[in-house]
Structures are given as structure tokens and as C-alpha cells.
Write an enzyme that holds these catalytic residues in place. Structure first.
Site, mmCIF file in Angstrom:
data_model
loop_
_atom_site.group_PDB
_atom_site.id
_atom_site.type_symbol
_atom_site.label_atom_id
_atom_site.label_comp_id
_atom_site.label_asym_id
_atom_site.label_seq_id
_atom_site.Cartn_x
_atom_site.Cartn_y
_atom_site.Cartn_z
ATOM 1 N N CYS A 319 -38.928 -16.607 -11.327
ATOM 2 C CA CYS A 319 -39.648 -16.190 -10.123
ATOM 3 C C CYS A 319 -41.136 -16.017 -10.417
ATOM 4 O O CYS A 319 -41.514 -15.343 -11.376
ATOM 5 C CB CYS A 319 -39.070 -14.881 -9.593
ATOM 6 S SG CYS A 319 -39.828 -14.332 -8.050
ATOM 7 N N ARG A 418 -35.384 -19.949 3.550
ATOM 8 C CA ARG A 418 -35.772 -18.699 2.897
ATOM 9 C C ARG A 418 -37.293 -18.595 2.790
ATOM 10 O O ARG A 418 -37.864 -17.530 2.894
ATOM 11 C CB ARG A 418 -35.149 -18.609 1.499
ATOM 12 C CG ARG A 418 -35.632 -17.388 0.724
ATOM 13 C CD ARG A 418 -34.886 -17.215 -0.583
ATOM 14 N NE ARG A 418 -35.481 -16.144 -1.380
ATOM 15 C CZ ARG A 418 -34.970 -15.706 -2.511
ATOM 16 N NH1 ARG A 418 -33.868 -16.207 -2.974
ATOM 17 N NH2 ARG A 418 -35.564 -14.736 -3.173
#
Length: 502
Positions: A319, A418
Site C-alpha cells: 500500500c 474501490r
């Protein structure tokens, strides 16, 4: 002016556990890792619990039906990824719910026109030496034969040799019929000295395969996570865009619990999604929300009706949300603040909402830290992506076996529902990377080692359960130099392959 926190946000690497008195009864085999999965009122128990505090991330490269089956058999839970069609996700959920321990759906299949080269390529891809030969090359085609490593000799056969010429044909196979019990199947395997037993229906179509090697494995999974009908449990990921269509399909397929997949859960979209679930299903359908990193985010989702709440933004190994957007917080600080808010909420309302620590876990002891800081269970991606059961390819890179691992915020994931697609057929910018992780082997082997460490560490803390750990654990922040001190230092380490004369 903006609110500025005086204290820096900290990671798990910046903390150590202080040992408590270890009683004689405090040994790993006495540690109980059962933990609540969904909210419950004071004086009651959670309607859904985990047998081990591990769940797998809602990611394409981590959680499919194969992972869900393997993790549930070890006592944890997977959340099958939602960045796929509704039909495909529902089918994965259904396969988990239909799974019978010991009855394996064949994932190594060939057709009658396949060759030895095809068989070897299949073995390299799946790691399985046994393959079913069916009329259409699928797991449920009409069974024509079985091939194993003893059926061919690579050095004496041409690559284009048809598998039909060296397989054990159907007429020579011992097989079971649909409806046979696992006990009966295993008895037949032992009586006839078989390695595999195909199970077929009345039309000779392959349904399952029972393997001799799995016999011992069944007794090695006493902590399987099962529903009231003795089926394996599985979770399913959802988004806040097509939830009105996706949720009914997942519920119909048998999903035990849902969880929203979002890097930032402090949003009205999550509340609207929870409202939809409550209007349509009441409390019968359970749904997790998040992710949040502070008290305000927790309280918003708690009041919205979330059954559990995920904590963490930007701490995952793939991430890069913090790097790209400057959004997030150190995982340890996030868990501690949200846990404090959860405990206040519990005292005020009598409703306990479990917390899931998502991201920032590098070492096994970080799991214990997360639990001690107030999390009830942890969600991991990289950890499970390394295992055989993850859906990605196993490759050899520079002489080392690795598995592919990419973030849901990467362009590869194509996860438009998303993340903002930027008005084009791609992401405006990525919040995840595409990478490799070292191959680690079977999930069960890795989980067993990790849980042994977790239990041993808990014993050092004098705790035999997660609630006891949360009440009695003592933690200390560490300096950068003490982190160095904690590893091997001031020595010349021996090469592992060097022989030393006595």
C-alpha cells in the site's frame, strides 16, 4: 487552524512486550485463541467467533475460494475479494460452502488430446503430480482416466505423447460413487492400497477426488471454523457502489459475513451500505466496516451499526496511500486510539464491537502486539499471498521461488469500484504496487509456526487468552538504538552452508 497531534504516530516495530509472571499452568498448549468476530451485548457471547485471530485480506492476490477453504480449516477466515464480477464472487463463496473435508475438487485436469508436455506444464503450475483426464478437460467432465508421476518417464517419452496412451484408463480405476462418506472412501483407499480415489456421479462425471495423503490431515485440523450446518465458514468482500446487487447474491451463495473493502471507511457511503443491509436483512446479515485510524472514525461506524471495524490506513506492504496522498497513521497508534474508543463505547452502551488490525504486520510477534493493544483479530495480505493456496502464480526469479502479490489500488487490480478511475479506463494514480513475495509453502505449516510463536509470547506475558492479554499486557516504546540491539549485532555470522572443523 488544523488539529495537530503532539505525539508522533508509531508502528509495531517501536514497541516491545514486558514479561509478566509466567505461572506453571501458562504453557502454549493451554492458550486459547478463540476471539469474537462480530459485536455482542454485555453479558452475552459473540454470535460468530474465530478459532484463531487471523483473517485474510480482501485482495485478488490473496483471498479466493482455495484460500478460504485452507484458512477455515485452520480456524481462521478469508474474505473473498470483490474486485471481480458478482457472479464469480458468489460462485467462489458457494464452492467454499459446498466443500467437504477430504473431498477435493480437482484443480489439475487434462483432456483426451492433451500431451505429456501439457501434463508436465500442469504439474509445474500446480505442483500436483496427479491429474484427472476428462472428456472436456474440466474438473466435472466425464472421467476418462487418471495420470500420476509413475505413469510416464520423461527421459524415454516424447513430449507430444498423448496422455490417453499412458494414463490409467477408467476401466482400470477403482472409484467411488456420489454419496459415499469420507470414512467409506478412506476405507476403500486403504483396502485397495490406492493413492487416489475419484468420486463420480451416475453419468460417470468427476465430482471429487479423495487423496490418501489427506487422511492424516483431517485429524490435524481440530480447529476448523464451521457454521451450524458443519460447513466451512467464509467471508466475502463488498464495495459501496454495487452493494444492492452484490450483497443479495453473496447472501444467497451462503456467505457467513460481509466486509466493506475500502482504504478509508470514515464515509457516508459506508453508512449507506450498512443501512441497506439493516433494512433488507436486519441483524441476520453481518457486515464489517472500515478502515479507520482514530476515535471519530470508529464512533461514526459504530453508530452506523457495523458488526466489526477494521483499523489501519497505508500500513500494508504493497500500500502506498500514505506516499501518494499523505493519508494514514502509524498502525500501533491507530489500534491503541481506536481500542480506547471501543472500550469507552462498550462501557457507555454495553455493546462490544470487535476490532480488526489491518496492515503493518511484519513479524509474528506483531500479531501479539496488535492483540495486546486492543485488536481482537488481525487481517493479513502479504503473509497469506506467500502460500500455496493463494491464487497467484508461483515463479522462479533469480533462482528463488516467489509468488506474485499486487495491491487492490494498483492498475493491475483494475479495481474501479474501490478507487477513482480518473475519468479514463485506468486509475488516475495508483495506491498499491505490483510485486513478488518469497514463496513459503503450505498455509497450514506457516500458520502452525506463527501460532506457536503467538502462544509462547502470550505465556511470557502470563496470559492464556486474548482478553486476559489485553487486560494484563505491559508494553514499552523502544528507541532506534534498542531496535538494533534486539537483533544480532557485533558478531560475524557464520554462513549456513560452511562446514567448520572441530
Amino acid at each position: 487552524m488544523a488539529v495537530i497531534y503532539d505525539e508522533p504516530s508509531r508502528t509495531f516495530n517501536e514497541f516491545l512486550l514486558i514479561p509478566n509472571l509466567t505461572a506453571k499452568s501458562c504453557v502454549p498448549q493451554n492458550v486459547r485463541l478463540v476471539t469474537p468476530l462480530v459485536k455482542f451485548k454485555k453479558g452475552t457471547t459473540s454470535p460468530l467467533s474465530l478459532n484463531i485471530p487471523l483473517v485474510s485480506s480482501i485482495m485478488q492476490s490473496v483471498s479466493n475460494d482455495t484460500m478460504a477453504i485452507a484458512l477455515a480449516r485452520s480456524g481462521g477466515l478469508s474474505f473473498i475479494y470483490c474486485s471481480q464480477s458478482i457472479e464469480e464472487e458468489a460462485a467462489m463463496v458457494a464452492r467454499v460452502k459446498k466443500y467437504k473435508a477430504g473431498f477435493v475438487v480437482s484443480d489439475s485436469n487434462l483432456g483426451p488430446k492433451s500431451t505429456l508436455a501439457d501434463a508436465l506444464a500442469l504439474k509445474e503450475r500446480t505442483g500436483h503430480s496427479t491429474a484427472a483426464v476428462t472428456d472436456d478437460g474440466t474438473a466435472n467432465g466425464k472421467l476418462l482416466g487418471i495420470i500420476g508421476s509413475k505413469d510416464y518417464r520423461v527421459d524415454r517419452m516424447k513430449p507430444d505423447t498423448p496422455v490417453a496412451s499412458f494414463m490409467t484408463p477408467f476401466t482400470s480405476l477403482v472409484y467411488g460413487k456420489e454419496g459415499i462418506t469420507l470414512t467409506e472412501a478412506n476405507d476403500l483407499i486403504w483396502e485397495r492400497k490406492l493413492n487416489v480415489l475419484p468420486i463420480i456421479d451416475n453419468n460417470n462425471r468427476l465430482i471429487h477426488i479423495v487423496f490418501r495423503k489427506d487422511y492424516d490431515a483431517h485429524a490435524e485440523n481440530p480447529h476448523e471454523l464451521l457454521d451450524s450446518a458443519k460447513r466451512l465458514m467464509t467471508g466475502a468482500g463488498i464495495n459501496t457502489r454495487d452493494y444492492s446487487d452484490r450483497i443479495p447474491a453473496l447472501v444467497e451463495a451462503g456467505a457467513d459475513i460481509l466486509c466493506m473493502d475500502s482504504s478509508d471507511g470514515y464515509s457516508e457511503w459506508q453508512k449507506e451500505t450498512i443501512d441497506f443491509v439493516r433494512r433488507k436483512y436486519g441483524e441476520k446479515v453481518r457486515i464489517g466496516a472500515g478502515n479507520v485510524v482514530d476515535r471519530e472514525g470508529f464512533l461514526y461506524l459504530a453508530e452506523a451499526g457495523a458488526d466489526f471495524i477494521k483499523v489501519g490506513i497505508g500500513g500494508g506492504s504493497i500500500c502506498i496511500t500514505r506516499e501518494q496522498k499523505g493519508i494514514g497513521r502509524g498502525q500501533a497508534t491507530s489500534v491503541m486510539e481506536v481500542a480506547a474508543a471501543r472500550n469507552e463505547y462498550y462501557e457507555k452502551t454495553g455493546m462490544y464491537i470487535p476490532l480488526c488490525s489491518d496492515g503493518g504486520l511484519v513479524h509474528d510477534y506483531h500479531i501479539v502486539l496488535a492483540l495486546a493493544m486492543g485488536a481482537d483479530f488481525v487481517m493479513m495480505g502479504r503473509y497469506f499471498a506467500r502460500c500455496d493456496e493463494s491464487p497467484t502464480r508461483k515463479l522462479q526469479v533469480n533462482g528463488t521461488y516467489v509468488k506474485e502479490y499486487w495491491g487492490e489500488g494498483s492498475n493491475r487490480a483494475r479495481n474501479w469500484q474501490r478507487y477513482d478511475m480518473g475519468g479514463r479506463n485506468r486509475l488516475a494514480f495508483e495506491e498499491g504496487v505490483d510485486s513478488y513475495v518469497p514463496y513459503a509453502g503450505k498455509l497450514k505449516d506457516n500458520v502452525d509456526i506463527t501460532l506457536t510463536k503467538v502462544k509462547s509470547t502470550m505465556c511470557n506475558c502470563g496470559a492464556l487468552s486474548i482478553p486476559e492479554l489485553q487486560k494484563t499486557a505491559r508494553l514499552t516504546a523502544v528507541s532506534s538504538t534498542s531496535i538494533v540491539e534486539g537483533g544480532a549485532h557485533d558478531v560475524i555470522q557464520k554462513e549456513q552452508n560452511v562446514d567448520v572443523d572441530d
